[in-house]
Structures are given as structure tokens and as C-alpha cells.
Design a protein around this motif. Structure first.
Motif, PDB file in Angstrom:
ATOM      1  N   LEU A 112      -1.918   3.233  -6.002  1.00  0.00           N
ATOM      2  CA  LEU A 112      -0.655   4.006  -6.100  1.00  0.00           C
ATOM      3  C   LEU A 112      -0.038   3.247  -7.200  1.00  0.00           C
ATOM      4  O   LEU A 112       0.672   4.050  -7.770  1.00  0.00           O
ATOM      5  CB  LEU A 112       0.616   3.645  -5.152  1.00  0.00           C
ATOM      6  N   CYS A 115      -1.229   6.264  -9.478  1.00  0.00           N
ATOM      7  CA  CYS A 115      -0.693   7.587 -10.033  1.00  0.00           C
ATOM      8  C   CYS A 115       0.494   7.689 -10.683  1.00  0.00           C
ATOM      9  O   CYS A 115       0.909   8.613 -11.167  1.00  0.00           O
ATOM     10  CB  CYS A 115      -0.471   7.707  -8.352  1.00  0.00           C
ATOM     11  N   TRP A 169       2.080  10.732  -4.441  1.00  0.00           N
ATOM     12  CA  TRP A 169       2.136   9.624  -3.531  1.00  0.00           C
ATOM     13  C   TRP A 169       2.042  10.861  -2.303  1.00  0.00           C
ATOM     14  O   TRP A 169       2.030  10.129  -1.046  1.00  0.00           O
ATOM     15  CB  TRP A 169       2.737   9.402  -3.703  1.00  0.00           C
ATOM     16  N   CYS A 204       2.416   6.356   1.020  1.00  0.00           N
ATOM     17  CA  CYS A 204       2.036   7.721   0.930  1.00  0.00           C
ATOM     18  C   CYS A 204       2.702   8.743   1.948  1.00  0.00           C
ATOM     19  O   CYS A 204       2.785   8.155   3.436  1.00  0.00           O
ATOM     20  CB  CYS A 204       0.488   7.351   1.129  1.00  0.00           C
TER      21      CYS A 204
END
Length: 295
Positions: A167, A170, A179, A238
Motif C-alpha cells: 500500500l 501504491c 487500493w 484494500c
């Protein structure tokens, strides 16, 4: 650059973070040792290539792997998920060395997460396409989670570290990666992904998020990376979407319309990320509730 410190199992590691676009980038709360800190972590030239300028402009996927890929192929043993963290297996250096030994089957990933939670960055996440996911190499970052062979074991703490690191990747990429993960896993790759990889000039051009290697190819089984890894991602925030049915595209068309974008295509790329930032979503990633923009 100041170094973050994290005690992983019984080994204290020091690193300068991920390498993103030629710059070392610390990851809050996670120590990442990279190939500039330790040259033995650098991927062999045969296990990587430079991304094209088009690929560098938007790296849009994170692909999760396990080093053993168990269960998969002829080895159908279930994964053994053990509590906490395990011991170091030699981490990045051992895995990188194993990749370089098979010249007929080049392979490598950007990041390795060892069983003690140690994290190793083996290639630049933006500039380099590591050979981890066939024609998806050009548009993705690969994360390998070290799986024991004798027991097909992974550790819950290790999976949590891998999820948090994914994450952060990202968030830290030049174009944020949303996510979101595909669901449900039906024991086979997603036809939409397989057809795009096989036939499209831009493979997976309308896909962004975090996926398992098992979602991309029939050559990998349920254990690459396994349900426990994907569940760890959900627990960290997510969103689960039915990519097979196009739920991601339909949902993002609505979100793009709500953001006031013109030409809503349902693919949350650079324009969508910038609009999300302006709307108060941290780092250009959609999640609830949004943080109000600064006055």
C-alpha cells in the motif's frame, strides 16, 4: 538521508528505503534495504530490462507473489500460516542469487519480503521492468513474499508487512495506484486479464490496483500468492471488486463523474488521481472518509 530503523525478528536492519525513479524513498514504519545499500541485492541484468518511456509514465499494478507458489502445479499442499514473524532465511540476497542461476528462465521482482519481515528492494520501481509477470512486467511492480518449502509456510506478521509495504508503494509511485484487488478467486486466472496480456498492444491497459500472479496466468496456482496474502491486503484497507465482471470500471466511471471529470473511462489513471487529491483524498487514492482539503 536519514535512515529509518525497524527491528525485524532478531535482526536489526538499516536501509535507505525503496528506489523510485532513481531516488531512495524511505517507507514510514518499515525498514527497506535496497541494492544501493547492499549491491548483492541488485537484480542480474538478465532478470530485468529498462522500461520504455510509455511504461515509466504510468506503472499501474502491484503483483503479489510467493517464492514457492504453493499450492500450485504438482505441489498442492495447503499454505501453513504461522503466527507472528519467523526467522530470516537470508532474504533478498538468497532470492536474488537463486534468480540469477537459471538463464533459460529469467526471473526477478522489485521487492522481497523475508519471513522475519525484512524488506529488500532489488530494482528501481519506476525505471526497471523486473521479469516477474510475463507481458505484465512493463506495467507492474513485483513483490515476492518468501515461502518456506518444507512446510509451505508463511507468517502472519510477514504477510502484514508485505500488505502495508504494497500500500505504501501504491502511495509513493509518481502516479498513485488505487487500493483495490480482484475478487473472488475462482481457482483460475481472470479471463479479462489473460486475453489482454495475450492480445492487447498495451497489456492490462484498463486495469489498475493490486493483483496476485495467479490472477494473470494459468501457469500459476492458488498459492501465488494465496488467499491469506490477499486477505491481509483487505485488512489493511484494500477494496475488493469483481474485476471479471467489470465492477472496477463501472464503479470508477461513477466516481469520475462525481469528481467532475470529462470523458469518464472507468480507469483511475493520472487525471483521476489529481482530481482525487483536489477533492481531499490523501495521495490521490480513493478511500473513505476523505480528508478535507487544506484551507
Amino acid at each position: 538521508m536519514a535512515k529509518d530503523r525497524l527491528l525485524c525478528g532478531s535482526i536489526s536492519l538499516m536501509g535507505t528505503g525503496l528506489v523510485i525513479g532513481g531516488k531512495t524513498t524511505p517507507v514510514p514504519g518499515i525498514d527497506v534495504v535496497n541494492y544501493l545499500d547492499d549491491p548483492q541485492l541488485r537484480l542480474d541484468p538478465g532478470d530485468q530490462r529498462q522500461r520504455t518511456s510509455r511504461e515509466r509514465s504510468w506503472v499501474r499494478l502491484v503483483v503479489m507473489h510467493t517464492t514457492g507458489g504453493i499450492p500450485g502445479g504438482k505441489d498442492l499442499r495447503p499454505q501453513l500460516i504461522l503466527p507472528g514473524l519467523g526467522k530470516s532465511t537470508g532474504g533478498g540476497q538468497r532470492i536474488v542469487s537463486s534468480w540469477t542461476h537459471d538463464k533459460k528462465r529469467p526471473g526477478g521482482a522489485h521487492v522481497v519480503v523475508d519471513q522475519d519481515g525484512g524488506c529488500y528492494c532489488c530494482a528501481d520501481l519506476v525505471d526497471v521492468a523486473a521479469y516477474h509477470a510475463e507481458r505484465a512486467n512493463g506495467c507492474s511492480v513485483g513483490i515476492e513474499v518468501v515461502q518456506g518449502h518444507a512446510r509451505a509456510d508463511l507468517y502472519q506478521g510477514q504477510l502484514e508487512v508485505a500488505a502495508v509495504l504494497a500500500l505504501w508503494i501504491c502511495r509513493l509511485m509518481p502516479v498513485p495506484i488505487q487500493w483495490q484487488i480482484p475478487r473472488p478467486y475462482a481457482g483460475r486466472p481472470l479471463t479479462r486479464f489473460v486475453l489482454s496480456i495475450a492480445h492487447d498492444d498495451v497489456p492490462l491497459g484498463n486495469v489498475t490496483g493490486i493483483v496476485g500472479h495467479r490472477d494473470l496466468t494459468p501457469s500459476r496456482g492458488q498459492g501465488d500468492p494465496g488467499d491469506a496474502m490477499m486477505l491481509a491486503l483487505v485488512r489493511e484497507g484494500c477494496e475488493e471488486l469483481d474485476f471479471a465482471a467489470g465492477e472496477d470500471i463501472a464503479l470508477w466511471k461513477v466516481r469520475q463523474q462525481e469528481l467532475g471529470l470529462v470523458g469518464c473511462d472507468g480507469v483511475p489513471g493520472p487525471r483521476t488521481a489529481e482530481s482525487l487529491k483536489k477533492a481531499g483524498h490523501p495521495d490521490g487514492i480513493w478511500r473513505l472518509p476523505p480528508t478535507p482539503p487544506a484551507a
